[in-house]
Design an enzyme around this catalytic site. Structure first.
Site, PDB file in Angstrom:
ATOM      1  N   GLY A 126       0.769  -1.251   0.000  1.00  0.00           N
ATOM      2  CA  GLY A 126       0.000   0.000   0.000  1.00  0.00           C
ATOM      3  C   GLY A 126       0.792   1.288   0.000  1.00  0.00           C
TER       4      GLY A 126
ATOM      5  N   ASP B  67      -7.714   0.435   0.438  1.00  0.00           N
ATOM      6  CA  ASP B  67      -6.364   0.775   0.904  1.00  0.00           C
ATOM      7  C   ASP B  67      -6.284   2.238   1.356  1.00  0.00           C
ATOM      8  OD1 ASP B  67      -6.862   1.518  -1.712  1.00  0.00           O
ATOM      9  OD2 ASP B  67      -4.986   0.747  -2.531  1.00  0.00           O
TER      10      ASP B  67
HETATM   11  O1  PMV Z   1      -2.834  -5.748  -4.830  1.00  0.00           O
HETATM   12  P1  PMV Z   1      -3.311  -4.853  -3.751  1.00  0.00           P
HETATM   13  O2  PMV Z   1      -2.661  -5.152  -2.461  1.00  0.00           O
HETATM   14  O3  PMV Z   1      -3.293  -3.415  -4.121  1.00  0.00           O
HETATM   15  O4  PMV Z   1      -4.845  -5.240  -3.484  1.00  0.00           O
HETATM   16  C1  PMV Z   1      -5.788  -5.249  -4.497  1.00  0.00           C
HETATM   17  C2  PMV Z   1      -7.120  -5.670  -3.962  1.00  0.00           C
HETATM   18  C3  PMV Z   1      -8.199  -5.737  -5.032  1.00  0.00           C
HETATM   19  O5  PMV Z   1      -9.420  -6.073  -4.373  1.00  0.00           O
HETATM   20  C4  PMV Z   1      -7.897  -6.824  -6.024  1.00  0.00           C
HETATM   21  C5  PMV Z   1      -8.328  -4.404  -5.758  1.00  0.00           C
HETATM   22  C6  PMV Z   1      -9.025  -3.297  -4.987  1.00  0.00           C
HETATM   23  O6  PMV Z   1      -8.811  -2.121  -5.322  1.00  0.00           O
HETATM   24  O7  PMV Z   1      -9.812  -3.577  -4.078  1.00  0.00           O
END
Ligand code: PMV
Length: 327
Positions: A109, A154
């Site tokens: 993140g 996030d």
């Molecule tokens: O890959 P990361 O840690 O940025 O997580 C992505 C999570 C998803 O659900 C696949 C995308 C999102 O924006 O929620």
């Protein structure tokens, strides 16, 4: 000129990835991988120093607003946030920004953290008094401008910190008030491309909409069940729910052999549950542990090829670290 420095944490997705893009919910905890943004109001130019690339970028306001330059990827989130705010509040200042983040962010993140810290620092130096919700909304818009598709979970972790229930359908953010989340985080050794994985799931969705909708409904059920269990610290149940979620992520095609090896090794060494975290295809997994098996689980994960990422979870959200006024 006034200077402000803000920092925001990274995140670890606990449950609900991918489904959350399709208007379901997820659980996320903020992790102690902070990105710092120092900002100063200037007369004219927008300059950005990125400690990751050790480069300085310089733009005029009109260059930025007309987007007539290719935006370097490493500063795209910072720039998107600056442009959005200058336009929205019709401001004509220059801004000098220095960003400082971890060398390796393990997919935990750093983009969301730098976006949120930028918005918070701007709120301070431009005296906008933005609320947490406004910081979230502006950051989300900035990320959409860069990336097209994202749930924003996030950013919620970076703004509010702690451990959250994030409902995408209503963009509802509920802090769960948990004291700790007893986990071990393992990096699989390879970086994942979130956009590629989101697109791959979208293709599967278009081919088998009924099946994938049903999987997303199951994931939503798991997240809702876990929400209650996490508040009452029922870790054994949460471990089982994590394993269920992992099976469903596997069926979506986002698991990898190296993640699987680490996940099964953690479970065999006594973890209550283990699953990948985030988009999959690499990056991190985590295991839920009882304190008495923590050391064994760590060792098993390392032997299976993981790099252990020692980070506190459930940490504070975005905050101002320092304000200075120079005349
Ligand atoms: O890959 P990361 O840690 O940025 O997580 C992505 C999570 C998803 O659900 C696949 C995308 C999102 O924006 O929620």
């Amino acid at each position: 000129m006034q200077q402000a420095s803000a920092s925001a944490p990274g995140k670890l997705m606990l449950l609900g990835e991918h489904a959350v893009i399709y208007n379901r919910s997820c659980l996320v905890t903020a992790v102690d991988l902070r990105v710092h943004v120092r900002m100063e109001k200037t007369e004219r130019y927008i300059t950005i120093n990125s400690s990751t690339t050790e480069q300085e970028y310089c733009f005029t306001r009109s260059e930025l607003l007309s987007f007539n330059q290719a935006i370097p990827e490493e500063i795209s989130f910072v720039l998107a946030a600056i442009v959005l705010i200058l336009e929205k509040y019709n401001m004509y200042h220059g801004i000098h920004v220095i960003t400082k983040g971890p060398k390796n962010s393990f997919g935990l993140g750093s983009s969301s953290a730098v976006t949120v810290a930028t918005v918070r620092a701007m709120s301070e130096i431009l005296e906008l008094s933005l609320s947490q919700r406004e910081i979230f909304d502006l950051s989300y818009q900035a990320v959409l401008n860069v990336q097209g598709k994202a749930s924003g979970f996030d950013l919620a972790a970076a703004v509010y910190g702690g451990t959250l229930y994030f409902c995408n359908a209503r963009k509802e953010i509920i802090p769960l008030g948990v004291k700790k989340v007893p986990i071990v985080i393992g990096f699989s050794g390879s970086k994942a491309n979130t956009v590629d994985l989101v697109n791959a799931v979208s293709r599967l969705y278009n081919k088998y909409p009924w099946a994938i909708e049903s999987i997303f409904d199951l994931i939503q059920w798991i997240v809702d069940e876990a929400k209650g269990k996490i508040i009452s610290n029922e870790w054994e149940d949460i471990g089982k729910l994590m394993n269920l979620n992992q099976g469903l992520l596997d069926s979506l095609g986002v698991n990898t052999l190296s993640l699987s090896r680490i996940i099964f090794s953690a479970r065999e060494a006594g973890a209550l549950g283990a699953k990948l975290s985030g988009a999959g295809g690499g990056d991190c997994m985590f295991a839920l542990v009882k304190e008495e098996t923590r050391a064994l689980v760590r060792k098993a994960m390392e032997e299976a090829g993981a790099q252990i990422v020692d980070l506190d979870s459930n940490v504070a959200g975005v905050r101002i670290e320092e304000i200075t006024s120079e005349r």
